[in-house]
Structures are given as C-alpha cells and as structure tokens.
Design a protein around this motif. Structure first.
Motif, PDB file in Angstrom:
ATOM      1  N   VAL A   4      17.208  50.631 -12.712  1.00 29.58           N
ATOM      2  CA  VAL A   4      16.574  50.698 -14.249  1.00 29.58           C
ATOM      3  C   VAL A   4      17.516  49.913 -14.907  1.00 29.58           C
ATOM      4  O   VAL A   4      18.929  50.328 -14.972  1.00 29.58           O
ATOM      5  N   LEU A   9      21.797  54.841 -22.002  1.00 27.88           N
ATOM      6  CA  LEU A   9      21.082  55.582 -21.039  1.00 27.88           C
ATOM      7  C   LEU A   9      21.984  56.902 -20.714  1.00 27.88           C
ATOM      8  O   LEU A   9      23.150  56.791 -20.902  1.00 27.88           O
ATOM      9  N   ALA A  14      21.233  59.696 -15.195  1.00 31.22           N
ATOM     10  CA  ALA A  14      22.082  59.330 -13.982  1.00 31.22           C
ATOM     11  C   ALA A  14      22.194  60.288 -13.040  1.00 31.22           C
ATOM     12  O   ALA A  14      21.928  60.397 -11.816  1.00 31.22           O
ATOM     13  N   LEU A  23      21.042  53.379 -12.029  1.00 33.18           N
ATOM     14  CA  LEU A  23      20.791  53.001 -13.538  1.00 33.18           C
ATOM     15  C   LEU A  23      22.000  52.157 -13.708  1.00 33.18           C
ATOM     16  O   LEU A  23      23.349  52.263 -13.311  1.00 33.18           O
ATOM     17  N   LYS A  25      23.490  50.060 -17.163  1.00 32.74           N
ATOM     18  CA  LYS A  25      23.718  49.846 -18.827  1.00 32.74           C
ATOM     19  C   LYS A  25      23.968  48.567 -18.933  1.00 32.74           C
ATOM     20  O   LYS A  25      25.244  47.922 -18.482  1.00 32.74           O
ATOM     21  N   LEU A  46      14.358  49.728 -21.457  1.00 32.27           N
ATOM     22  CA  LEU A  46      14.264  50.053 -20.019  1.00 32.27           C
ATOM     23  C   LEU A  46      13.659  49.142 -19.222  1.00 32.27           C
ATOM     24  O   LEU A  46      12.241  48.969 -19.776  1.00 32.27           O
ATOM     25  N   ALA A  48      12.445  48.612 -15.257  1.00 36.52           N
ATOM     26  CA  ALA A  48      12.541  49.270 -13.729  1.00 36.52           C
ATOM     27  C   ALA A  48      12.197  47.986 -12.928  1.00 36.52           C
ATOM     28  O   ALA A  48      11.299  47.137 -13.139  1.00 36.52           O
ATOM     29  N   ALA A  71      10.344  57.615 -15.507  1.00 33.58           N
ATOM     30  CA  ALA A  71      11.129  57.252 -14.201  1.00 33.58           C
ATOM     31  C   ALA A  71      10.395  57.626 -13.020  1.00 33.58           C
ATOM     32  O   ALA A  71      10.191  56.990 -11.869  1.00 33.58           O
TER      33      ALA A  71
END
Length: 76
Positions: A4, A9, A14, A23, A25, A46, A48, A71
């Motif tokens: 992601v 975040l 995480a 994850l 950033k 976000l 994915a 998620a």
C-alpha cells in the motif's frame, strides 16, 4: 503479499498488517515524480498493489479501523 502506498499512514496499521501487507509512505512534495507516476492528486491517497498491479485506491483521511477494514477487503 501486497503493498500500500500512502502519504500518511499510522504506524499502528503497519504493525497490525505486516508481514502480509507491506506499507510504504511517499512524500509527494519531496518526490513529485513518484506522485505523478502513481497519479496521486490529493493527499492522503492510499494505493494498493498486488503482484505489481494496482488493485484498489482511495483518497482522503481514514481512521485506523476503517483503514484496516479497507485493507482486509482489498487483500482478502
């Protein structure tokens, strides 16, 4: 295993999702080319990925539990 990409975040997310979801950033102000590559126009966004392909995207702030539910739905 999924990835992601997000501007903001929570570290708690995480901790809960690793190792099944990784994850990352991205600071789109410091890395504008990366933001452009992924089509990030609003912050936070976000994105994915599964096997290198985008599978879901959502823009806007999200609290921890809704994020975890998002998620889980993406990587179910």
């Amino acid at each position: 295993r999924g990835v992601v990409v997000a501007e903001r975040l929570p570290s708690e997310a995480a901790r809960r999702l690793e190792p099944h979801v990784r994850l990352a950033k991205v600071d789109t102000e410091a890395e504008p080319q990366l933001g452009a590559r992924f089509g990030i126009r609003s912050i936070p966004t976000l994105v994915a990925f599964r096997d290198g392909q985008e599978v879901a995207r959502v823009s806007g702030a999200m609290a921890l539990n809704p994020f975890l539910q998002w998620a889980a739905g993406v990587y179910a």
